[in-house]
Design an enzyme around this catalytic site. Structure first.
Site, PDB file in Angstrom:
ATOM      1  N   SER A 199      39.511  38.711  37.226  1.00 28.90           N
ATOM      2  CA  SER A 199      40.723  39.349  36.698  1.00 28.90           C
ATOM      3  C   SER A 199      40.627  39.721  35.226  1.00 28.90           C
ATOM      4  O   SER A 199      41.425  40.520  34.752  1.00 28.90           O
ATOM      5  CB  SER A 199      41.921  38.445  36.926  1.00 28.90           C
ATOM      6  OG  SER A 199      41.765  37.263  36.181  1.00 28.90           O
ATOM      7  N   HIS A 207      42.927  39.960  43.819  1.00 29.03           N
ATOM      8  CA  HIS A 207      42.947  41.191  43.009  1.00 29.03           C
ATOM      9  C   HIS A 207      42.211  42.345  43.689  1.00 29.03           C
ATOM     10  O   HIS A 207      42.220  43.462  43.169  1.00 29.03           O
ATOM     11  CB  HIS A 207      42.324  40.953  41.637  1.00 29.03           C
ATOM     12  CG  HIS A 207      43.251  40.338  40.636  1.00 29.03           C
ATOM     13  ND1 HIS A 207      44.303  41.025  40.072  1.00 29.03           N
ATOM     14  CD2 HIS A 207      43.294  39.095  40.115  1.00 29.03           C
ATOM     15  CE1 HIS A 207      44.944  40.235  39.233  1.00 29.03           C
ATOM     16  NE2 HIS A 207      44.349  39.049  39.249  1.00 29.03           N
ATOM     17  N   LYS A 212      50.557  40.563  44.943  1.00 29.19           N
ATOM     18  CA  LYS A 212      49.976  41.571  44.049  1.00 29.19           C
ATOM     19  C   LYS A 212      50.105  42.944  44.709  1.00 29.19           C
ATOM     20  O   LYS A 212      51.203  43.454  44.818  1.00 29.19           O
ATOM     21  CB  LYS A 212      48.545  41.174  43.685  1.00 29.19           C
ATOM     22  CG  LYS A 212      48.523  39.933  42.787  1.00 29.19           C
ATOM     23  CD  LYS A 212      47.166  39.584  42.218  1.00 29.19           C
ATOM     24  CE  LYS A 212      47.275  38.491  41.173  1.00 29.19           C
ATOM     25  NZ  LYS A 212      46.719  37.213  41.579  1.00 29.19           N
TER      26      LYS A 212
HETATM   27  C1  PLP Z   1      46.966  35.737  41.510  1.00 29.22           C
HETATM   28  C2  PLP Z   1      45.854  34.953  42.092  1.00 29.22           C
HETATM   29  C3  PLP Z   1      46.098  33.803  42.849  1.00 29.22           C
HETATM   30  C4  PLP Z   1      47.469  33.229  43.008  1.00 29.22           C
HETATM   31  O1  PLP Z   1      48.222  33.975  43.903  1.00 29.22           O
HETATM   32  P1  PLP Z   1      49.764  33.602  44.127  1.00 29.22           P
HETATM   33  O2  PLP Z   1      50.073  34.104  45.483  1.00 29.22           O
HETATM   34  O3  PLP Z   1      50.517  34.269  43.034  1.00 29.22           O
HETATM   35  O4  PLP Z   1      49.861  32.116  44.043  1.00 29.22           O
HETATM   36  C5  PLP Z   1      45.014  33.163  43.428  1.00 29.22           C
HETATM   37  N1  PLP Z   1      43.755  33.610  43.261  1.00 29.22           N
HETATM   38  C6  PLP Z   1      43.484  34.700  42.514  1.00 29.22           C
HETATM   39  C7  PLP Z   1      42.068  35.163  42.368  1.00 29.22           C
HETATM   40  C8  PLP Z   1      44.518  35.400  41.908  1.00 29.22           C
HETATM   41  O5  PLP Z   1      44.243  36.455  41.151  1.00 29.22           O
END
Ligand code: PLP
Length: 399
Positions: free
Chosen positions: A186, A214, A245
């Site tokens: 990220s 992501h 996301k």
């Molecule tokens: C955003 C993210 C998470 C967490 O996801 P949520 O559903 O918001 O808990 C887990 N792993 C990665 C790689 C992320 O970017």
């Protein structure tokens, strides 16, 4: 008793302030979208820091599906899945996710943080090895901590180091080996080298887990993630991901993969067994979301062309952009203070972005992370590039 603890906390918090690491919330007073209003900026600002990759956070299709589900299936489940918290909608969404990723079965969680927190401990023990990329998400690190498996770490996307760690795990006589990687990292926007990871996994008899949080909806021609990008659909044992996301941005996570793995998680995964079911409206809007992005590739295409356009224009303007294969575009500034100054000047120009600096990224690697969305129009992208160019010249980043 609290007085002592209170002054301890006050002291710690002022340390966070002094280090310039204090996090404040910026309050948005509109739906999440390409253009938003906040309680502290005049008029609209363009949002370039949401994970709203497909622009679905304010999708009328998803809102309608959620409303219909509330009318037909109520508000909440008031139960965990295995007691009385499973509706037809949950089963249908699990099937949609498996179809989307080309996997055998899926288990839903309240968030991907829970999916990652609950995936390792039920599957592996001290006889086994988890071999994890050094830049993996915090939830993977926490999930690994909850598991007794032996831990091996390799430098980000470094295949020579991964091989060395696989050899080390073999020398220790580990029974099962699981390589774990984020699909997209990220902070840089790079995609994991899944093709090479797969070759090493075969050579050393290891399994693979990819967190597609992501990358789902973003990477690959149809947004089916890294297994689509590298032609490895169905060849990875475990995929985790989020509905928070690209997939609408509300809430919810999942683990999808081999059916025995999912079956075991339904028996033993603690965030699944001991935490509430996602509400019917979230399951229904998730189903509607997969129907939408299955039917046409419009949003995925628009995201890809937007990202390509933005990177091209920023590079032409003279900015130093990390090579990216995702919708994350790291504009490198190197200096922490400069990254904060650029971010706040951009906000004055009506562009919402965030500066990242140590400890979130290595020292001397400060940057602004721009996240492109299918919700952006070309004029939004042009406005963002123009603002970067103006601020970049004023602050001596570009000539
Ligand atoms: C955003 C993210 C998470 C967490 O996801 P949520 O559903 O918001 O808990 C887990 N792993 C990665 C790689 C992320 O970017």
């Amino acid at each position: 008793m609290y007085e002592k603890f209170q002054s301890f906390l006050q002291n710690e918090i002022s340390g966070i302030h002094d280090a310039g690491l204090y996090k404040k919330e910026r309050v948005i007073i509109t739906p999440q979208s390409a253009s938003i209003k906040t309680d502290s900026t005049k008029g609209e600002v363009l949002n370039f820091c949401a994970n709203n990759y497909l622009g679905l956070s304010d999708s009328q299709v998803l809102i309608d599906a959620a409303k219909k589900a509330m009318d037909e299936r109520g508000f909440g489940m008031s139960s965990v899945r295995f007691i009385c918290g499973t509706q037809d909608l949950h089963k249908e969404l699990e099937k949609k996710i498996a179809d989307f990723f080309g996997t055998e079965d899926t288990i839903l969680y309240a968030a991907c943080f829970d999916a990652n927190g609950g995936v390792f401990e039920p599957l592996l023990n001290e006889e086994d090895a988890i071999i994890s990329d050094s830049l993996n998400h915090a939830s993977i690190i926490d999930g690994v901590r909850l598991c007794k498996a032996q831990r091996f770490r390799y430098a980000n996307a470094d295949m020579a180091d991964l091989e060395a760690q696989l050899i080390a795990a073999n020398e220790k006589g580990c029974r099962f080996k699981l390589i774990v990687t984020d699909g997209v990292f990220s902070m840089d926007g790079n995609v994991c080298p899944l093709d090479k990871i797969h070759v090493l996994a075969q050579k050393y008899d290891a399994m693979i887990m990819v967190d597609e949080s992501h990358s789902a909806g973003v990477v690959g021609h149809t947004g089916r993630g890294t297994t689509e990008q590298y032609n490895l659909r169905g060849k990875v044992e475990i995929i985790t991901g989020t509905l928070g996301k690209a997939f609408g941005g509300a809430i919810g996570g999942f683990t999808t993969g081999k059916k025995e793995i999912i079956e075991m998680l339904r028996q033993r995964s603690r965030p699944y067994l001991f935490s509430n079911s996602i509400p019917p409206m979230i399951a229904a809007s998730g189903i509607a979301m997969f129907d939408l992005i299955d039917k046409t590739n419009t949003l995925q295409d628009k995201l890809h062309s937007n990202t390509e356009y933005f990177v091209k224009k920023m590079t032409e303007a003279g900015f130093d952009i990390k090579p990216t294969q995702s919708a994350i575009c790291a504009v490198m500034l190197y200096d922490a203070k400069l990254s904060q100054d650029v971010a706040s000047s951009l906000q004055e120009e009506g562009i919402f972005v965030t500066g990242f600096y140590y400890p979130v990224v290595p020292k001397g690697q400060a940057r602004i992370r721009v996240q492109v969305s299918a919700a952006h129009e070309v004029e939004h992208l042009d406005k963002c590039v123009a603002a970067f160019t103006k601020v970049g010249k004023e602050l001596g980043v570009i000539k």
